[in-house]
Design an enzyme around this catalytic site. Sequence first.
Site, PDB file in Angstrom:
ATOM      1  N   THR A 100       1.032  -1.343  -0.133  1.00 28.03           N
ATOM      2  CA  THR A 100       0.009  -0.488   0.415  1.00 28.03           C
ATOM      3  C   THR A 100       0.715   1.460   0.150  1.00 28.03           C
ATOM      4  O   THR A 100       0.282   2.356  -1.252  1.00 28.03           O
ATOM      5  CB  THR A 100      -0.709   0.025   1.542  1.00 28.03           C
ATOM      6  N   ASP A 152      -7.272   4.289   0.353  1.00 30.42           N
ATOM      7  CA  ASP A 152      -7.197   4.848   0.812  1.00 30.42           C
ATOM      8  C   ASP A 152      -6.289   6.103   0.009  1.00 30.42           C
ATOM      9  O   ASP A 152      -4.341   6.153  -0.117  1.00 30.42           O
ATOM     10  CB  ASP A 152      -5.810   4.064   1.370  1.00 30.42           C
ATOM     11  N   ARG A 231     -13.422   4.829  11.895  1.00 32.90           N
ATOM     12  CA  ARG A 231     -13.055   3.698  12.328  1.00 32.90           C
ATOM     13  C   ARG A 231     -11.631   3.237  12.714  1.00 32.90           C
ATOM     14  O   ARG A 231     -10.704   3.979  12.224  1.00 32.90           O
ATOM     15  CB  ARG A 231     -13.309   2.555  11.902  1.00 32.90           C
ATOM     16  N   TRP A 233      -8.020   2.844  13.407  1.00 35.76           N
ATOM     17  CA  TRP A 233      -7.137   1.711  12.527  1.00 35.76           C
ATOM     18  C   TRP A 233      -5.983   1.378  13.955  1.00 35.76           C
ATOM     19  O   TRP A 233      -5.386  -0.067  13.532  1.00 35.76           O
ATOM     20  CB  TRP A 233      -6.353   2.527  11.156  1.00 35.76           C
TER      21      TRP A 233
END
Length: 323
Positions: A100, A152, A231, A233
């Site tokens: 990522t 993302d 939320r 991480w």
Amino acid sequence: MLICSFALLINSAAVSQDVYKMTVAQDGSGDFTTIQKAIDASRSFPDQRITIYVKNGIYNEKIIVPACNPRISIIGESVEKTIITHGDFFNKINRGRNSTFYTYTLLVIADDFYAENLTIENSAGHIGQAIALYVIGDRCVFRNCRIVGNQDTLFTDGFTSRQYFDSCFIEGTTDFIFGPATVLFNNCTINSKNNSYITAASTPQGKQFGYVFMGCRLTAADSVTKSYLGRPWRDYAKVVFIKCELGNHIQPAGWSNWQGTGRDKTAYYAEYENTGPGSDISQRVAWSHQLSKKEAARYTIKNILSPVLPVEKPVEEWILGKE
């Protein structure tokens, strides 16, 4: 020998003539045809700000602003037509579980970076994790920029990094604003493209501020009906929405825990005087907070982005990016 020595002196003089204003244009009318070449030509650790003006065009580049090039400004001709785009994604990078973080279109490692009137895009589409903008530098500012992608989109890295987004448009699908930095989003539009989670903060334990959204608008595509404000991480995530307009796509619960974890026990998720159909707090999760007037008063630009070093320039100056 005399001729050679004279030639060396001329070359040394040419190298020492630093340029602090450059233009990038794809048609060859500027100093460079790519943004990366302009950055590479910039003096390392300059004694004054270097400004790179970018003319309208679609710049298909994967750009890095390294740590040795602080105090760079990249100013686009127009936010709609000055576009930096690239299409890397997790499986394309294929570097294992951390792929990522190599998918970025623009990576800013340097401190005191400033961007204005730019679109920064990851064009990979709905194909997994694909970062458009990755910022790790401190005192970085983005003004009137579009940061667009899907999953993302925006990674705000740096445990000690402070970042400021002013009047920007940021959109994505899942966890599209994520990371550990202290970030103030002022007067931004945050657009959800899928039913999912807007933020996934990983604020380090002990930090006073994580993500703060002030005066922002939360919008969504017509098909989106179930989005969460965030939320956690990692443990100790901090996210606060203050006087924002929340669309009807925001779930009544407001927030969600990261499945299979106890991060709800350490997360600090709060709201204050939000408006719009998504601002109804009657069904918010029990572990979220509603700030009091006194608590909300602490959330000022000066406090959130406060100086770390005694010699550091005031917040009011560096968020303008003009020093």
